[in-house]
Scaffold this motif. Structure first.
Motif, PDB file in Angstrom:
ATOM      1  N   THR A 292       0.859  -1.190   0.000  1.00  0.00           N
ATOM      2  CA  THR A 292       0.000   0.000   0.000  1.00  0.00           C
ATOM      3  C   THR A 292       0.886   1.227   0.000  1.00  0.00           C
ATOM      4  O   THR A 292       1.769   1.362   0.859  1.00  0.00           O
TER       5      THR A 292
ATOM      6  N   THR B 122       0.680   5.381   0.168  1.00  0.00           N
ATOM      7  CA  THR B 122      -0.162   6.535   0.440  1.00  0.00           C
ATOM      8  C   THR B 122       0.593   7.765  -0.029  1.00  0.00           C
ATOM      9  O   THR B 122       1.669   8.085   0.497  1.00  0.00           O
TER      10      THR B 122
ATOM     11  N   VAL C  60      -4.575   6.643  -2.033  1.00  0.00           N
ATOM     12  CA  VAL C  60      -4.039   5.363  -1.571  1.00  0.00           C
ATOM     13  C   VAL C  60      -4.020   4.382  -2.740  1.00  0.00           C
ATOM     14  O   VAL C  60      -5.018   4.210  -3.434  1.00  0.00           O
TER      15      VAL C  60
ATOM     16  N   ASP D 173      -3.216   0.446  -3.741  1.00  0.00           N
ATOM     17  CA  ASP D 173      -3.003  -0.934  -3.291  1.00  0.00           C
ATOM     18  C   ASP D 173      -2.638  -1.786  -4.498  1.00  0.00           C
ATOM     19  O   ASP D 173      -3.331  -1.751  -5.517  1.00  0.00           O
TER      20      ASP D 173
ATOM     21  N   CYS E  33       4.974   3.917   2.137  1.00  0.00           N
ATOM     22  CA  CYS E  33       4.738   2.595   1.566  1.00  0.00           C
ATOM     23  C   CYS E  33       4.664   1.603   2.716  1.00  0.00           C
ATOM     24  O   CYS E  33       5.571   1.550   3.549  1.00  0.00           O
TER      25      CYS E  33
ATOM     26  N   THR F 262       5.741   0.428   7.842  1.00  0.00           N
ATOM     27  CA  THR F 262       5.617   1.590   6.965  1.00  0.00           C
ATOM     28  C   THR F 262       6.989   2.192   6.712  1.00  0.00           C
ATOM     29  O   THR F 262       7.775   2.390   7.644  1.00  0.00           O
TER      30      THR F 262
END
Length: 108
Positions: A23, A25, A31, A33, A75, A81
């Motif tokens: 994912t 952002t 966002v 995916d 990411c 993250t």
């Protein structure tokens, strides 16, 4: 030039095989995916008295999955993250690499 018929990036990025869920952002709140291949290379090199000892996490994905991704986006892979360090770096085959760095607040 179209990709060769034998080159199916979706099959290559199957999460049941090599890939994992990713994912991203973006700073603008979008966002994304997608499936990607996560690598966490370890670099250990020495030049004279200088020694570099570091990790180099990165994700390989389809270039079409990461439109508008740039440095300072985040990411998430496997619950961790990372900061995105560069814009996607295409390799000419439809794949791209996102260079990542562990976030300072990751608690490692």
């Amino acid at each position: 030039m179209p990709a060769p018929a034998w080159e199916d990036l979706d099959a290559f990025l199957d999460e049941g095989e090599f890939a994992t869920a990713v994912t991203v952002t973006r700073e603008d709140g979008v966002v994304l995916d997608f499936s990607g291949i996560y690598e966490d290379q370890y670099l250990d090199t020495q030049l004279g008295e200088y020694r570099m000892d570091t990790e180099r996490p990165r994700v390989w994905c389809k270039q079409s999955d990461v439109p508008g991704v740039q440095r300072r986006d985040t990411c998430t892979v496997g619950g961790t993250t990372y900061d995105v360090m560069t814009e996607p770096q295409g390799d000419g085959t439809g794949m791209a690499m996102l260079d990542l760095a562990v976030r300072p607040d990751a608690g490692f």
